[in-house]
Motif scaffolding. Structure first.
Motif, PDB file in Angstrom:
ATOM      1  N   ALA A   6      39.823  31.911  36.913  1.00 44.89           N
ATOM      2  CA  ALA A   6      39.606  33.322  37.228  1.00 44.89           C
ATOM      3  C   ALA A   6      38.714  33.474  38.456  1.00 44.89           C
ATOM      4  O   ALA A   6      38.942  34.348  39.294  1.00 44.89           O
ATOM      5  N   SER A   7      37.709  32.612  38.574  1.00 44.80           N
ATOM      6  CA  SER A   7      36.848  32.644  39.761  1.00 44.80           C
ATOM      7  C   SER A   7      37.620  32.234  41.007  1.00 44.80           C
ATOM      8  O   SER A   7      37.480  32.835  42.062  1.00 44.80           O
ATOM      9  N   LEU A   8      38.441  31.204  40.858  1.00 45.82           N
ATOM     10  CA  LEU A   8      39.198  30.703  42.001  1.00 45.82           C
ATOM     11  C   LEU A   8      40.210  31.720  42.512  1.00 45.82           C
ATOM     12  O   LEU A   8      40.312  31.958  43.711  1.00 45.82           O
ATOM     13  N   LEU A   9      40.931  32.352  41.613  1.00 44.89           N
ATOM     14  CA  LEU A   9      41.997  33.273  42.016  1.00 44.89           C
ATOM     15  C   LEU A   9      41.558  34.729  42.098  1.00 44.89           C
ATOM     16  O   LEU A   9      42.290  35.569  42.585  1.00 44.89           O
ATOM     17  N   GLY A  10      40.378  35.047  41.593  1.00 42.29           N
ATOM     18  CA  GLY A  10      39.850  36.397  41.741  1.00 42.29           C
ATOM     19  C   GLY A  10      40.392  37.417  40.764  1.00 42.29           C
ATOM     20  O   GLY A  10      40.683  38.540  41.137  1.00 42.29           O
ATOM     21  N   LEU A  60      39.372  39.393  33.120  1.00 38.83           N
ATOM     22  CA  LEU A  60      39.790  40.041  31.881  1.00 38.83           C
ATOM     23  C   LEU A  60      38.826  41.195  31.649  1.00 38.83           C
ATOM     24  O   LEU A  60      37.614  40.987  31.575  1.00 38.83           O
ATOM     25  N   VAL A  61      39.334  42.425  31.596  1.00 42.07           N
ATOM     26  CA  VAL A  61      38.445  43.584  31.473  1.00 42.07           C
ATOM     27  C   VAL A  61      38.481  44.250  30.099  1.00 42.07           C
ATOM     28  O   VAL A  61      37.550  44.952  29.741  1.00 42.07           O
ATOM     29  N   ASP A  62      39.538  44.017  29.338  1.00 37.38           N
ATOM     30  CA  ASP A  62      39.597  44.585  28.005  1.00 37.38           C
ATOM     31  C   ASP A  62      40.635  43.805  27.203  1.00 37.38           C
ATOM     32  O   ASP A  62      41.609  43.296  27.760  1.00 37.38           O
ATOM     33  N   VAL A  63      40.419  43.711  25.909  1.00 34.05           N
ATOM     34  CA  VAL A  63      41.349  42.992  25.034  1.00 34.05           C
ATOM     35  C   VAL A  63      41.257  43.585  23.644  1.00 34.05           C
ATOM     36  O   VAL A  63      40.203  44.073  23.232  1.00 34.05           O
ATOM     37  N   GLU A 113      42.263  42.587  35.745  1.00 29.31           N
ATOM     38  CA  GLU A 113      42.205  43.154  37.095  1.00 29.31           C
ATOM     39  C   GLU A 113      42.094  42.003  38.075  1.00 29.31           C
ATOM     40  O   GLU A 113      41.437  41.003  37.786  1.00 29.31           O
ATOM     41  N   GLY A 114      42.735  42.170  39.196  1.00 25.92           N
ATOM     42  CA  GLY A 114      42.672  41.157  40.240  1.00 25.92           C
ATOM     43  C   GLY A 114      42.793  41.795  41.597  1.00 25.92           C
ATOM     44  O   GLY A 114      43.371  42.872  41.730  1.00 25.92           O
ATOM     45  N   GLU A 115      42.236  41.148  42.568  1.00 21.58           N
ATOM     46  CA  GLU A 115      42.327  41.647  43.938  1.00 21.58           C
ATOM     47  C   GLU A 115      42.915  40.559  44.816  1.00 21.58           C
ATOM     48  O   GLU A 115      42.401  39.450  44.876  1.00 21.58           O
ATOM     49  N   VAL A 116      44.007  40.896  45.455  1.00 29.08           N
ATOM     50  CA  VAL A 116      44.670  39.951  46.350  1.00 29.08           C
ATOM     51  C   VAL A 116      43.964  39.980  47.695  1.00 29.08           C
ATOM     52  O   VAL A 116      43.670  41.048  48.230  1.00 29.08           O
ATOM     53  N   TRP A 126      49.795  34.750  36.484  1.00 29.83           N
ATOM     54  CA  TRP A 126      49.452  35.825  35.543  1.00 29.83           C
ATOM     55  C   TRP A 126      50.128  35.659  34.186  1.00 29.83           C
ATOM     56  O   TRP A 126      49.459  35.799  33.162  1.00 29.83           O
ATOM     57  N   PRO A 127      51.436  35.365  34.106  1.00 28.68           N
ATOM     58  CA  PRO A 127      52.038  35.178  32.779  1.00 28.68           C
ATOM     59  C   PRO A 127      51.381  34.036  32.010  1.00 28.68           C
ATOM     60  O   PRO A 127      51.200  34.123  30.799  1.00 28.68           O
TER      61      PRO A 127
END
Length: 119
Positions: free
Chosen positions: A54-58, A61-64, A72-75, A94-95
Motif C-alpha cells: 500500500a505504501s509502495l503503490l499509494g 484501506l479507508v473503511d471495511v 482510496e488511491g492516487e495515481v 486492486w482485485p
C-alpha cells in the motif's frame, strides 16, 4: 565477469520517490489472535501500519465492514508506462488487494507464516 553500471540519459528530468514501510512480518505477527475484520479495522484506525504494498503503490484501506471494503488511491506519474498512461499493473493489483481483504474478513483468526525456498 565484471558488472558494469549503465546510466540512461535523463536530460535533467530524473525524478525520485521515497517509500517507507514497517516490517511486514511484524505486522503479520500483530494479527495473531485477531479476526480478519479486527485486523483490517486496526490498520484503518492507525493502531497497525498499512502493508508495504500500500505504501509502495499509494493506496489506503479507508473503511471495511461485513461484505464490503473501500480503498482510496492516487495515481501519480510513477505509475505511468512509456506512452504516458497508467500502467496496467496498477489497476491489476486492486482485485488482488480486494481478494485479500475478502479472505481476511472471512478468517476466524489471522495467521502469520514465513516460507522459505531452498531452490
Amino acid at each position: 565477469m565484471e558488472a558494469v553500471a549503465h546510466q540512461l540519459p535523463t536530460n535533467g528530468r530524473l525524478r525520485s520517490k521515497q517509500v517507507t514501510w514497517e516490517d511486514p512480518m511484524a505486522l503479520a505477527a500483530e494479527a495473531r489472535g485477531m479476526s480478519g475484520l479486527e485486523f483490517l479495522r486496526s490498520m484503518i484506525e492507525g493502531r497497525l501500519p498499512r502493508p508495504p504494498i500500500a505504501s509502495l503503490l499509494g493506496f489506503t484501506l479507508v473503511d471495511v465492514g461485513e461484505g464490503w471494503a473501500v480503498f482510496e488511491g492516487e495515481v501519480g506519474e510513477e505509475h505511468y508506462n512509456p506512452i504516458g498512461v497508467v500502467h496496467g499493473g496498477y489497476p491489476a493489483c486492486w482485485p488482488t488487494r480486494l481478494w485479500g481483504v475478502r479472505c481476511s474478513r472471512h478468517c476466524r483468526r489471522a495467521r502469520a507464516t514465513r516460507r522459505s525456498s531452498s531452490r
